[in-house]
Design a protein around this motif. Structure first.
Motif, PDB file in Angstrom:
ATOM      1  N   ILE A 129      -0.172   1.003 -12.200  1.00  0.00           N
ATOM      2  CA  ILE A 129      -0.599   0.205 -13.350  1.00  0.00           C
ATOM      3  C   ILE A 129      -1.240  -1.103 -12.898  1.00  0.00           C
ATOM      4  O   ILE A 129      -2.315  -1.487 -13.384  1.00  0.00           O
ATOM      5  CB  ILE A 129       0.587  -0.070 -14.289  1.00  0.00           C
ATOM      6  CG1 ILE A 129       1.047   1.245 -14.942  1.00  0.00           C
ATOM      7  CG2 ILE A 129       0.221  -1.093 -15.348  1.00  0.00           C
ATOM      8  CD1 ILE A 129       2.350   1.130 -15.700  1.00  0.00           C
ATOM      9  N   LEU A 130      -0.619  -1.783 -11.941  1.00  0.00           N
ATOM     10  CA  LEU A 130      -1.159  -3.051 -11.457  1.00  0.00           C
ATOM     11  C   LEU A 130      -2.516  -2.860 -10.779  1.00  0.00           C
ATOM     12  O   LEU A 130      -3.445  -3.644 -10.988  1.00  0.00           O
ATOM     13  CB  LEU A 130      -0.174  -3.703 -10.481  1.00  0.00           C
ATOM     14  CG  LEU A 130       1.086  -4.303 -11.097  1.00  0.00           C
ATOM     15  CD1 LEU A 130       2.032  -4.790 -10.012  1.00  0.00           C
ATOM     16  CD2 LEU A 130       0.713  -5.452 -12.031  1.00  0.00           C
ATOM     17  N   ALA A 131      -2.642  -1.804  -9.960  1.00  0.00           N
ATOM     18  CA  ALA A 131      -3.914  -1.535  -9.288  1.00  0.00           C
ATOM     19  C   ALA A 131      -5.012  -1.254 -10.308  1.00  0.00           C
ATOM     20  O   ALA A 131      -6.141  -1.744 -10.184  1.00  0.00           O
ATOM     21  CB  ALA A 131      -3.758  -0.351  -8.333  1.00  0.00           C
ATOM     22  N   ILE A 134      -6.449  -0.162   5.465  1.00  0.00           N
ATOM     23  CA  ILE A 134      -5.108  -0.504   4.991  1.00  0.00           C
ATOM     24  C   ILE A 134      -5.267  -1.664   4.015  1.00  0.00           C
ATOM     25  O   ILE A 134      -5.817  -2.705   4.360  1.00  0.00           O
ATOM     26  CB  ILE A 134      -4.201  -0.931   6.165  1.00  0.00           C
ATOM     27  CG1 ILE A 134      -4.117   0.193   7.198  1.00  0.00           C
ATOM     28  CG2 ILE A 134      -2.814  -1.297   5.665  1.00  0.00           C
ATOM     29  CD1 ILE A 134      -3.462  -0.242   8.506  1.00  0.00           C
ATOM     30  N   CYS A 135      -4.816  -1.453   2.786  1.00  0.00           N
ATOM     31  CA  CYS A 135      -5.019  -2.470   1.760  1.00  0.00           C
ATOM     32  C   CYS A 135      -3.985  -2.317   0.655  1.00  0.00           C
ATOM     33  O   CYS A 135      -3.671  -1.196   0.248  1.00  0.00           O
ATOM     34  CB  CYS A 135      -6.435  -2.356   1.179  1.00  0.00           C
ATOM     35  SG  CYS A 135      -6.793  -3.493  -0.175  1.00  0.00           S
ATOM     36  N   ASP A 136      -3.478  -3.439   0.166  1.00  0.00           N
ATOM     37  CA  ASP A 136      -2.573  -3.447  -0.980  1.00  0.00           C
ATOM     38  C   ASP A 136      -3.427  -3.516  -2.241  1.00  0.00           C
ATOM     39  O   ASP A 136      -4.004  -4.552  -2.557  1.00  0.00           O
ATOM     40  CB  ASP A 136      -1.639  -4.652  -0.895  1.00  0.00           C
ATOM     41  CG  ASP A 136      -0.651  -4.705  -2.063  1.00  0.00           C
ATOM     42  OD1 ASP A 136      -0.720  -3.839  -2.950  1.00  0.00           O
ATOM     43  OD2 ASP A 136       0.175  -5.632  -2.079  1.00  0.00           O
ATOM     44  N   ALA A 137      -3.492  -2.410  -2.978  1.00  0.00           N
ATOM     45  CA  ALA A 137      -4.373  -2.322  -4.145  1.00  0.00           C
ATOM     46  C   ALA A 137      -3.878  -3.133  -5.325  1.00  0.00           C
ATOM     47  O   ALA A 137      -4.572  -3.240  -6.339  1.00  0.00           O
ATOM     48  CB  ALA A 137      -4.553  -0.864  -4.560  1.00  0.00           C
ATOM     49  N   THR A 138      -2.681  -3.692  -5.215  1.00  0.00           N
ATOM     50  CA  THR A 138      -2.189  -4.567  -6.292  1.00  0.00           C
ATOM     51  C   THR A 138      -2.531  -6.030  -6.018  1.00  0.00           C
ATOM     52  O   THR A 138      -2.186  -6.904  -6.806  1.00  0.00           O
ATOM     53  CB  THR A 138      -0.658  -4.425  -6.458  1.00  0.00           C
ATOM     54  OG1 THR A 138      -0.005  -4.906  -5.282  1.00  0.00           O
ATOM     55  CG2 THR A 138      -0.277  -2.979  -6.699  1.00  0.00           C
ATOM     56  N   GLN A 179     -20.847   6.405  -4.424  1.00  0.00           N
ATOM     57  CA  GLN A 179     -19.831   5.830  -3.553  1.00  0.00           C
ATOM     58  C   GLN A 179     -18.477   5.886  -4.258  1.00  0.00           C
ATOM     59  O   GLN A 179     -18.322   5.381  -5.370  1.00  0.00           O
ATOM     60  CB  GLN A 179     -20.179   4.391  -3.198  1.00  0.00           C
ATOM     61  CG  GLN A 179     -21.422   4.267  -2.328  1.00  0.00           C
ATOM     62  CD  GLN A 179     -21.690   2.824  -1.938  1.00  0.00           C
ATOM     63  OE1 GLN A 179     -21.642   1.928  -2.776  1.00  0.00           O
ATOM     64  NE2 GLN A 179     -21.971   2.602  -0.670  1.00  0.00           N
ATOM     65  N   PHE A 180     -17.505   6.495  -3.585  1.00  0.00           N
ATOM     66  CA  PHE A 180     -16.169   6.655  -4.145  1.00  0.00           C
ATOM     67  C   PHE A 180     -15.151   5.882  -3.316  1.00  0.00           C
ATOM     68  O   PHE A 180     -15.302   5.757  -2.094  1.00  0.00           O
ATOM     69  CB  PHE A 180     -15.752   8.134  -4.154  1.00  0.00           C
ATOM     70  CG  PHE A 180     -16.542   9.000  -5.089  1.00  0.00           C
ATOM     71  CD1 PHE A 180     -16.071   9.273  -6.364  1.00  0.00           C
ATOM     72  CD2 PHE A 180     -17.750   9.551  -4.693  1.00  0.00           C
ATOM     73  CE1 PHE A 180     -16.793  10.078  -7.231  1.00  0.00           C
ATOM     74  CE2 PHE A 180     -18.483  10.356  -5.558  1.00  0.00           C
ATOM     75  CZ  PHE A 180     -18.006  10.622  -6.828  1.00  0.00           C
ATOM     76  N   ALA A 181     -14.125   5.396  -3.989  1.00  0.00           N
ATOM     77  CA  ALA A 181     -12.969   4.824  -3.303  1.00  0.00           C
ATOM     78  C   ALA A 181     -11.736   5.530  -3.840  1.00  0.00           C
ATOM     79  O   ALA A 181     -11.609   5.738  -5.047  1.00  0.00           O
ATOM     80  CB  ALA A 181     -12.875   3.321  -3.537  1.00  0.00           C
ATOM     81  N   VAL A 182     -10.849   5.923  -2.953  1.00  0.00           N
ATOM     82  CA  VAL A 182      -9.607   6.602  -3.337  1.00  0.00           C
ATOM     83  C   VAL A 182      -8.433   5.745  -2.897  1.00  0.00           C
ATOM     84  O   VAL A 182      -8.273   5.468  -1.703  1.00  0.00           O
ATOM     85  CB  VAL A 182      -9.515   8.004  -2.712  1.00  0.00           C
ATOM     86  CG1 VAL A 182      -8.202   8.679  -3.127  1.00  0.00           C
ATOM     87  CG2 VAL A 182     -10.706   8.861  -3.120  1.00  0.00           C
ATOM     88  N   ILE A 183      -7.632   5.324  -3.860  1.00  0.00           N
ATOM     89  CA  ILE A 183      -6.471   4.476  -3.583  1.00  0.00           C
ATOM     90  C   ILE A 183      -5.210   5.328  -3.657  1.00  0.00           C
ATOM     91  O   ILE A 183      -4.891   5.886  -4.708  1.00  0.00           O
ATOM     92  CB  ILE A 183      -6.379   3.321  -4.599  1.00  0.00           C
ATOM     93  CG1 ILE A 183      -7.626   2.432  -4.506  1.00  0.00           C
ATOM     94  CG2 ILE A 183      -5.120   2.513  -4.370  1.00  0.00           C
ATOM     95  CD1 ILE A 183      -7.691   1.363  -5.593  1.00  0.00           C
TER      96      ILE A 183
END
Length: 225
Positions: free
Chosen positions: A82-84, A50-54, A4-8
């Motif tokens: 960097i934050l994500a 839709i998501c804020d990765a930070t 399972q992969f997630a790409v941000i």
């Protein structure tokens, strides 16, 4: 079971990763703060959100820690990258790959715990430079600062000669991994295999040794094509 992969980050780099993973039958979660980008790649991923990765709470809400591999492909905002990455590390994600903009960015990413850092633009530039400098080098993959894998096209010098006769490993310190001839690929070819002009030879070795090999056996610049 597929990983399972997630790409941000769904710019050109992140989007192409989603498409490629999807084509390979992997489960992919596509993530971006931009609704238009999420819609664009919705069909190239198992899920798109839709998501804020930070935002740590937002990442927790989509179950990011359950993914085998998370790729941070944020390309235009180093601070967000960097934050994500920091959030993913703190959440205990198993494997984190991050796109770096420059060497300083890479140092920070390594310091905070990224498992792998990639420089797609820089690496592509290196590959193109090798290809344009020598017509014998078809492709180039840097393994480290000193070792690489290259594709070399066989010319007149090696035409009809066997691998045993050329003795590339002993003479040049390189290993021939495979030979491509038209649509056929011969992996780990035997010593009696004879090369033909036009063959693509896949070689692994130190850059110094590969350069010696190319100059001695694959430089047909003075020969008729």
């Amino acid at each position: 079971m597929n990983q399972q992969f997630a790409v941000i980050g769904l710019g050109r780099f992140g989007g192409s990763i989603c498409t490629s993973l999807n084509e390979q039958g992997m489960e992919v979660l596509a993530i971006d703060v931009d609704e238009e980008r999420v819609s664009k790649y919705a069909n190239d991923a198992t899920h798109a959100v839709i998501c804020d990765a930070t935002d740590e709470k937002a990442l927790k809400s989509i179950g990011i820690r359950n993914f085998d591999h998370v790729i941070v492909a944020i390309g235009d905002n180093i601070q967000s990258s960097i934050l994500a990455t920091l959030m993913l590390v703190e959440l205990g994600v198993k494997h984190i790959t991050v796109k770096a903009q420059n060497d300083y960015h890479e140092k920070v990413l390594n310091r905070i715990g990224a498992h792998q850092v990639v420089h797609p633009e820089r690496d592509m530039g290196v590959r193109i430079a090798h290809n344009v400098v020598s017509k014998n080098v078809l492709d180039y993959l840097e393994l480290s600062d000193e070792y690489s894998i290259v594709e070399l096209r066989a010319g007149n010098i090696v035409d009809g000669k066997s691998l045993e006769t050329l003795d590339v490993r002993a003479e040049y310190g390189c290993n021939i991994m495979a030979i491509k001839r038209d649509e056929d690929v011969n992996v780990s070819p035997q010593a009696e295999e004879r090369l033909q002009k036009g063959d693509v030879i896949i070689v692994i070795g130190s850059d110094k040794d590969i350069n010696r090999l190319e100059s001695a056996l694959f430089d047909d610049t003075n020969d008729d094509d």
